[in-house]
Design an enzyme around this catalytic site. Structure first.
Site, mmCIF file in Angstrom:
data_model
loop_
_atom_site.group_PDB
_atom_site.id
_atom_site.type_symbol
_atom_site.label_atom_id
_atom_site.label_comp_id
_atom_site.label_asym_id
_atom_site.label_seq_id
_atom_site.Cartn_x
_atom_site.Cartn_y
_atom_site.Cartn_z
ATOM 1 N N ARG A 419 46.393 33.550 46.500
ATOM 2 C CA ARG A 419 46.667 34.138 47.819
ATOM 3 C C ARG A 419 45.538 33.707 48.736
ATOM 4 N NH1 ARG A 419 50.503 38.053 46.429
ATOM 5 N NH2 ARG A 419 50.132 39.109 44.436
ATOM 6 N N ARG A 449 53.365 37.029 43.946
ATOM 7 C CA ARG A 449 54.386 37.956 44.428
ATOM 8 C C ARG A 449 54.169 38.352 45.882
ATOM 9 N NH1 ARG A 449 54.893 42.298 40.377
ATOM 10 N NH2 ARG A 449 56.277 40.826 39.311
ATOM 11 N N HIS A 479 46.395 31.923 37.889
ATOM 12 C CA HIS A 479 45.731 33.053 38.528
ATOM 13 C C HIS A 479 44.213 32.856 38.575
ATOM 14 C CE1 HIS A 479 44.615 37.474 38.802
ATOM 15 N NE2 HIS A 479 45.510 37.360 39.767
ATOM 16 N N ARG A 608 40.482 50.718 37.458
ATOM 17 C CA ARG A 608 40.927 51.225 38.755
ATOM 18 C C ARG A 608 42.329 51.816 38.698
ATOM 19 N NH1 ARG A 608 42.550 46.672 42.381
ATOM 20 N NH2 ARG A 608 44.621 47.161 41.600
#
Length: 730
Positions: A419, A449, A479, A608
């Site tokens: 991204r 996504r 990734h 998290r």
């Protein structure tokens, strides 16, 4: 208020005995101890030792919602948390709930590792989600809107409009809304329209006859997506010193009769349909991934319905009619007391000039070593540089790439992009480098996504500039966060690398916590080079000296390092591990952590979001703590620290402890070889462990308990502490 888990009722006995699961819960706070053999200790694959992934994910979203009630956050940031919850819940239904409903529809009821079937999980999600959505609107209507009104920010209902405002709304409707709205009457020649995912719509009940003599019935008004959902009233028409807003839905409600002249409107009610938005591309039958994804992106807007949100004053016969149209049942119906598309209110926060109601802005700093006019190449040649975003500036990475693009000595640049955002400085530098004759290779993951369309456009732009664009490996998402620069220096080839825990995205680097390592260490750079060769070429897995990479050796090596701590504990040596990541779901890694706990290893986990591990089970996980930090910034760093018998190892990674990261993605995990940097990261981890303001501790019964400063104890927020510490260091 701690959010409750679906499993909260599992433990209601006395003295730590479970009345329903048979597990014995250790409530002791006495510290680390090795487990002793017992017939009561379950096998490590016992489903009772695992929380359900979907329910744990929903619990994280609830912790985000809790921030809207936390008055330590500025008021507009509290509203932002509520809107983020709404956005998170949208994606949760689009992906996770849609997947459950798909499995249920096809009869795939095999239980997951936690022993729950898709049907039972869906039923619990429906219960929790209805409860929390109702609570979300209660927080909005009874806490945030009144508090905002006290600060001069008003959301005006139709009954509150002055005559001057009514006239302005009337004119706005005629000029801005009427020309672009297309109401759709429902009759045999006008069947129910195909509505776009998450779009705002209205169902209208009509009486009378239209121009063609048709009797009244029902109609649908799709609100054009080009129109803002919240419109600011001109200051001249509002109270002095106030900001006043009107909802688009209120304008349409007030003037819907104009869309059906001569007919009587018996009712007009807003609704929104959430659809399955998960893309499905058959990797075996695709010859062109980009073209296949373009087709899937069009289909995403019209996937199967999974959730229907309707105004809570909508009559039951109309909501039942809508449910039938979308083939949903009443568990999928969410009656809401306010706008059905809350996330669109984020525009108001951006529009507002009330900076006093937001967190005080800060300027990301620079390490002292970078505060000079010296070339970044020269600095990185001397020493490794580690940045912690957002407290240290992401612009360093952009500037380094820009310098490389201009530098005549730079021969090649290779980079992964997952991204990156619009108008990215990283992409601009890559384009410049390609145009300047550098050999530029970019591995773009088209299947990131909800960023697929942006990444397809990005790939085209880079290709037009002359860069080599690779879409990674079909069956595995790329990734990993890597950059490799090849430079000629004094007749020699020199390699440089950047590796990180987060994306090359300037906007999220201001909101997410992530580590960035820049290095010229030959062994690390050679490893990065090998991983890029593996991505662009073909052949057996390339050997790497230091970097652990998925889907090849990362998983097995992590288990080895966890087991090493267990062996050291068995030998009476000090042992300790800290894992900080976003999610923990992979069963083999969870079992390794259970084994370490049984051996007496103190396992401190900072997770998290989703966590499927159950802490505090006597004989299994009594030496494991699980914390979740939720605050101003989104925790995103992935750090793995192992005591290793006094020879500590600290690793950073792009990977979470999830099946997809270990087996279905290309990931990297890199060691911090500079002892000074490793000690600094270890100190950061200690800061998170001390947090008693934004830390939620996972209990054995599945609920999260917010930590509070004890009597006489200083309040510590890890994020605020790091903000001040890194500002001082800069």
């Amino acid at each position: 208020m701690a959010a409750s888990s679906a499993n909260e009722t599992d433990y209601q006995g006395e003295a730590g005995e479970s009345t329903t699961t048979g597990l014995r819960i250790n409530r002791s706070k006495t510290g680390v101890r090795a487990s002793t053999p017992s017939d009561n200790i379950p096998e490590l694959d016992d489903p009772r030792l695992y929380f359900n992934r979907e329910l744990s994910t929903l619990q994280f979203h609830i912790r985000v919602l809790e921030q809207a009630l936390d008055e330590s956050h500025p008021l507009l940031d509290r509203l932002m948390f509520l809107l983020i919850f709404s956005s998170n819940l949208d994606e949760f239904f689009e992906i996770r709930v849609a997947g459950l409903k798909h499995r249920i529809a096809f009869g795939h009821e095999e239980p997951s590792v936690d022993g729950h079937s898709p049907s039972s999980v869906f039923a619990e999600i429906a219960r929790l989600a209805h409860e929390q959505v109702e609570r979300q609107y209660h927080i909005l209507n009874n806490h945030l809107i009144p508090a905002l009104a006290d600060q001069g920010i008003h959301f005006l209902r139709r009954t509150q409009w002055t005559k001057a405002q009514q006239a302005w709304v009337h004119e706005y409707f005629d000029d801005e809304i009427m020309p672009v709205v297309s109401p759709i009457g429902l009759d045999p020649s006008h069947p129910f329209p195909r509505l776009v995912n998450k779009s705002l719509n209205f169902i209208v009940e009509l009486e009378g006859h239209d121009a063609f003599g048709r009797t009244g019935g029902m109609a649908i008004i799709p609100a054009p997506r080009s129109l803002p959902r919240l419109i600011r009233v001109p200051d001249s028409l509002g109270r002095e010193g106030c900001q006043e807003y009107v909802f688009l839905s209120s304008m349409i409600h007030a003037h819907a009769s104009k869309l059906f002249p001569g007919m009587t409107i018996r009712g007009c009610y807003q609704f929104r349909l959430t659809r399955n938005a998960d893309l499905s591309v058959d990797t075996e039958d695709v010859s062109d991934l980009a073209s296949a994804l373009k087709g899937e992106l069009l289909a995403r807007r019209y996937g199967d319905g999974v959730r229907l949100e309707v105004a809570n004053n909508c009559p039951e016969h109309l909501s039942d009619f809508l449910l039938a149209q979308f083939r949903l049942d009443r568990r999928d119906l969410y009656l809401v007391d306010g706008p059905v598309n809350l996330s669109r209110l984020m525009s108001m926060i951006g529009d507002s000039d009330r900076h006093d109601l937001r967190y005080t802005p800060f300027t990301p700093g620079l390490p002292k070593v970078l505060k000079s006019d010296e070339s970044l190449f020269d600095i990185i040649t001397r020493e490794d540089v580690l940045l912690l975003h957002p407290w240290e500036s992401f612009s360093v990475i952009e500037n380094w790439l820009a310098e490389a693009a201009r530098d005549p000595n730079v021969l090649a640049i290779k980079q992964t992009l997952y991204r990156t955002g619009a108008d990215s400085g990283v992409v601009n530098a890559l384009v410049d480098a390609a145009r300047n004759g550098k050999e530029v290779t970019v591995v773009i993951e088209l299947r990131a996504r909800f960023d697929e369309a942006d990444n397809i456009a990005l790939a085209s732009r880079l290709q037009e500039a002359g860069a080599n664009v690779i879409y990674g490996v079909m069956a595995y998402k790329t990734h990993a966060k890597m950059l490799h620069i090849v430079r000629r220096e004094s007749g020699q080839i020199r390699h440089y690398a950047h590796m990180g825990t987060g994306n090359y995205h300037a906007k999220t680097a201001r909101l997410y916590t992530d580590y960035s390592l820049m290095t010229a260490r030959e062994a690390l750079c050679e490893d990065v080079h090998h991983v890029f060769q593996q991505l662009s070429g073909m052949g057996e897995p390339r050997h790497t000296e230091h970097i652990l990479h998925a889907p090849f050796i990362l998983h097995s090596r992590l288990i080895e390092m966890i087991d090493r701590e267990a062996r050291n504990a068995h030998k009476g040596r000090k042992s300790h591990l800290i894992i900080k990541c976003n999610s923990l779901t992979e069963p083999q890694l969870i079992r390794a952590l259970y084994r370490a706990s049984q051996a007496g290893v103190q396992c401190d986990l900072i997770i998290r979001g989703t966590c499927c591990l159950r802490p505090g089970v006597a004989g299994v996980s009594e030496n494991i703590t699980v914390r979740s930090i939720v605050g101003r910034f989104l925790e995103h760093t992935r750090v793995y620290h192992f005591h290793n018998a006094g020879k500590p190892e600290t690793w950073c990674s792009s990977a979470d402890f999830m099946e997809r990261n270990m087996f279905n993605r290309v990931e990297t995990c890199f060691p911090l070889l500079d002892r000074r940097i490793a000690k600094r990261v270890r100190k950061d981890l200690d800061t998170y462990m001390l947090d008693n303001c934004q830390s939620w501790q996972l209990q054995s019964d599945g609920h999260y308990e917010k930590r509070q400063p004890g009597e006489g104890e200083a309040a510590i927020s890890a994020q605020e502490t790091l903000l001040y510490a890194y500002s001082a260091r800069a």
